[in-house]
Design a protein around this motif. Structure first.
Motif, PDB file in Angstrom:
ATOM      1  N   ALA A  25      50.870  49.655  43.401  1.00 56.23           N
ATOM      2  CA  ALA A  25      50.005  50.832  43.546  1.00 56.23           C
ATOM      3  C   ALA A  25      49.222  51.109  42.267  1.00 56.23           C
ATOM      4  O   ALA A  25      48.033  51.462  42.316  1.00 56.23           O
ATOM      5  CB  ALA A  25      50.843  52.043  43.936  1.00 56.23           C
ATOM      6  N   LEU A  26      49.874  50.953  41.112  1.00 52.26           N
ATOM      7  CA  LEU A  26      49.196  51.203  39.837  1.00 52.26           C
ATOM      8  C   LEU A  26      48.113  50.164  39.576  1.00 52.26           C
ATOM      9  O   LEU A  26      46.998  50.503  39.169  1.00 52.26           O
ATOM     10  CB  LEU A  26      50.217  51.204  38.697  1.00 52.26           C
ATOM     11  CG  LEU A  26      51.204  52.368  38.679  1.00 52.26           C
ATOM     12  CD1 LEU A  26      52.326  52.102  37.682  1.00 52.26           C
ATOM     13  CD2 LEU A  26      50.496  53.684  38.337  1.00 52.26           C
ATOM     14  N   GLY A  27      48.435  48.894  39.798  1.00 51.78           N
ATOM     15  CA  GLY A  27      47.447  47.848  39.562  1.00 51.78           C
ATOM     16  C   GLY A  27      46.306  47.869  40.559  1.00 51.78           C
ATOM     17  O   GLY A  27      45.203  47.413  40.259  1.00 51.78           O
ATOM     18  N   GLN A  31      42.017  50.068  45.421  1.00 52.98           N
ATOM     19  CA  GLN A  31      40.982  49.030  45.323  1.00 52.98           C
ATOM     20  C   GLN A  31      40.222  49.046  44.000  1.00 52.98           C
ATOM     21  O   GLN A  31      39.647  48.029  43.606  1.00 52.98           O
ATOM     22  CB  GLN A  31      39.962  49.116  46.477  1.00 52.98           C
ATOM     23  CG  GLN A  31      40.587  49.080  47.857  1.00 52.98           C
ATOM     24  CD  GLN A  31      39.540  49.158  48.960  1.00 52.98           C
ATOM     25  OE1 GLN A  31      38.447  48.613  48.832  1.00 52.98           O
ATOM     26  NE2 GLN A  31      39.887  49.839  50.042  1.00 52.98           N
ATOM     27  N   HIS A  32      40.229  50.179  43.292  1.00 55.69           N
ATOM     28  CA  HIS A  32      39.340  50.333  42.135  1.00 55.69           C
ATOM     29  C   HIS A  32      39.728  49.418  40.983  1.00 55.69           C
ATOM     30  O   HIS A  32      38.873  48.742  40.392  1.00 55.69           O
ATOM     31  CB  HIS A  32      39.338  51.789  41.674  1.00 55.69           C
ATOM     32  CG  HIS A  32      38.445  52.054  40.495  1.00 55.69           C
ATOM     33  ND1 HIS A  32      37.085  51.831  40.537  1.00 55.69           N
ATOM     34  CD2 HIS A  32      38.718  52.490  39.241  1.00 55.69           C
ATOM     35  CE1 HIS A  32      36.557  52.143  39.367  1.00 55.69           C
ATOM     36  NE2 HIS A  32      37.534  52.540  38.562  1.00 55.69           N
ATOM     37  N   ILE A  42      39.733  49.548  32.268  1.00 51.03           N
ATOM     38  CA  ILE A  42      40.879  50.117  32.963  1.00 51.03           C
ATOM     39  C   ILE A  42      41.724  50.951  32.001  1.00 51.03           C
ATOM     40  O   ILE A  42      42.144  52.071  32.333  1.00 51.03           O
ATOM     41  CB  ILE A  42      41.730  48.996  33.605  1.00 51.03           C
ATOM     42  CG1 ILE A  42      40.944  48.341  34.744  1.00 51.03           C
ATOM     43  CG2 ILE A  42      43.059  49.546  34.107  1.00 51.03           C
ATOM     44  CD1 ILE A  42      41.602  47.097  35.314  1.00 51.03           C
ATOM     45  N   HIS A  43      41.960  50.448  30.806  1.00 52.43           N
ATOM     46  CA  HIS A  43      42.747  51.194  29.824  1.00 52.43           C
ATOM     47  C   HIS A  43      42.045  52.484  29.432  1.00 52.43           C
ATOM     48  O   HIS A  43      42.708  53.517  29.224  1.00 52.43           O
ATOM     49  CB  HIS A  43      43.022  50.320  28.598  1.00 52.43           C
ATOM     50  CG  HIS A  43      44.145  49.348  28.793  1.00 52.43           C
ATOM     51  ND1 HIS A  43      45.424  49.581  28.347  1.00 52.43           N
ATOM     52  CD2 HIS A  43      44.197  48.145  29.422  1.00 52.43           C
ATOM     53  CE1 HIS A  43      46.211  48.564  28.678  1.00 52.43           C
ATOM     54  NE2 HIS A  43      45.486  47.684  29.330  1.00 52.43           N
ATOM     55  N   SER A 311      45.182  42.529  39.408  1.00 53.49           N
ATOM     56  CA  SER A 311      46.180  43.290  38.664  1.00 53.49           C
ATOM     57  C   SER A 311      47.314  43.835  39.521  1.00 53.49           C
ATOM     58  O   SER A 311      48.410  44.068  39.016  1.00 53.49           O
ATOM     59  CB  SER A 311      45.495  44.436  37.914  1.00 53.49           C
ATOM     60  OG  SER A 311      44.605  45.130  38.768  1.00 53.49           O
ATOM     61  N   ASP A 312      47.075  44.045  40.821  1.00 56.35           N
ATOM     62  CA  ASP A 312      48.190  44.506  41.645  1.00 56.35           C
ATOM     63  C   ASP A 312      49.145  43.365  41.950  1.00 56.35           C
ATOM     64  O   ASP A 312      50.365  43.551  42.016  1.00 56.35           O
ATOM     65  CB  ASP A 312      47.704  45.185  42.927  1.00 56.35           C
ATOM     66  CG  ASP A 312      46.853  44.290  43.807  1.00 56.35           C
ATOM     67  OD1 ASP A 312      46.297  43.291  43.321  1.00 56.35           O
ATOM     68  OD2 ASP A 312      46.714  44.606  45.012  1.00 56.35           O
TER      69      ASP A 312
END
Length: 362
Positions: A25-27, A31-32, A42-43, A311-312
């Motif tokens: 969910a975090l990664g 979809q973003h 992202i950071h 990333s997810d």
């Protein structure tokens, strides 16, 4: 049944399943972030949200992706206690069913194609043709729980067979289904309490067992054998770069391994430039993050969930192994307590624990 010196607890199994979903969910960030190509961006956006501790990973803004939906399908198939052909048919049935729950979750093309070719219930209906394009990470991202079900050294042969068969139900290419083997194997290593530095060399030692299994079958063994080398060669190169090819540590990282540098290096792992998109490099980036994160959930997320690649999928693998080792310690409750499908994750974890370890104390 052999006794391991570091047998995990039921709570560790729950953390593995739940935090895997949290990493997804975090990664994903609805979809973003999965489709953002800049780790530094992202950071920066994470800081604008108040940092990791301020994130409440809950609907509607933080759904799980196809990764967790399919990981749950694998876990719940394993939780039935079936084995052999019955298990493979059950997995195929649940993968087909899971594809009905993909609105807004962005499943990959091989997962879509592969499940459309499955015919669960029919003889051999869990097998699909060899796919030269079936190199994606869709098998790797849903296979960690195979290591929860088969965590012991004596389970290795079964783990290899189940991960290969489940992986090629949608990703019938060695790059794809060997990613499933890597995710399952690393999770079993976490359950055994093995040092991280030996996981990669253990994977290379296990690949001949997988090749023997594939070549001994009747499923297009020539095509698989011809495409076999890439996965092993990329892992050999990576382990050499990290200085852990012999299974000894400590791992060696570039001196300034910041988000910008990681984006560049993660791309060198990749097949086609999107880091973590393929079966070999999704578990590779997850492993890289685990080697560098220690016991820090925040550091793990920075490396595995917040980068300019898939990333997810890297997050879902890394967080499962990290949770099995460290539990929920140091994880902000908002990152997981209201997670979509959390109840299913806990139930699956408990069932897999009972099957793997019997009635051991928790």
């Amino acid at each position: 049944m052999e006794v391991l010196p570091h047998a995990p607890s039921k709570e560790a199994y729950r953390a593995a399943m739940v935090l895997s979903g949290a990493g997804d969910a975090l990664g994903y960030r609805n979809q973003h972030w999965e489709f953002c190509t800049s780790g530094p961006q992202i950071h920066q956006e994470l800081q604008e949200l108040g940092g990791l501790g301020k994130i409440c990973a809950a609907l509607p803004d933080w759904p799980v992706s196809d990764d967790t939906v399919l990981h749950l399908a694998t876990a719940e198939a394993l939780a039935t206690g079936k084995d052999g052909e019955l298990l493979f048919q059950e997995m195929a049935r649940r993968y087909v069913e899971a594809m009905k729950d993909m609105k807004g979750r962005k499943p990959g093309p091989s997962s879509i194609l592969g499940t459309s070719q499955l015919c669960p219930g029919e003889p051999g209906g869990y097998r699909i043709p060899f796919n030269p394009s079936g190199t994606g990470c869709g098998a790797a991202m849903r296979s960690m729980c195979i290591g929860l079900r088969y965590p012991r050294p004596s389970d290795l042969k079964t783990l290899v067979q189940v991960s290969v068969e489940s992986g090629r139900m949608t990703h019938h290419h060695p790059i794809g289904y060997l990613g499933a083997l890597a995710s399952a194997l690393f999770t079993s290593y976490a359950a055994q309490g093995l040092p991280l530095e030996c996981w990669g060399s253990g994977l290379l030692k296990t690949l001949p067992l997988a090749l023997e299994y594939v070549q001994g079958g009747v499923v297009e063994s020539d095509s698989n054998s011809e495409a076999w080398a890439y996965f092993q060669e990329k892992w050999e190169r990576y382990l050499s770069e990290r200085g852990v090819a012999d299974g000894q540590g400590p791992a060696q990282f570039p001196p300034d391994y910041n988000p910008t540098e990681r984006d560049a290096i993660y791309k060198t792992f990749s097949l086609e430039g999107w880091a973590g998109q393929s079966g070999h490099d999704a578990p590779m980036i997850a492993y890289d993050a685990l080697l560098g994160a220690g016991d820090s959930w925040e550091e793990l997320c920075g490396r595995a969930m917040f980068h300019g690649g898939d990333s997810d999928s890297t997050g879902v693998i890394a967080a499962c192994c990290w949770g099995l080792t460290h539990g929920f310690r140091g994880v902000p409750e908002g990152n997981h307590m209201e997670l979509e499908y959390r109840g299913r994750m806990v139930s699956a974890a408990d069932a897999l624990y009972r099957l793997a370890w019997g009635q051991m104390s928790v």
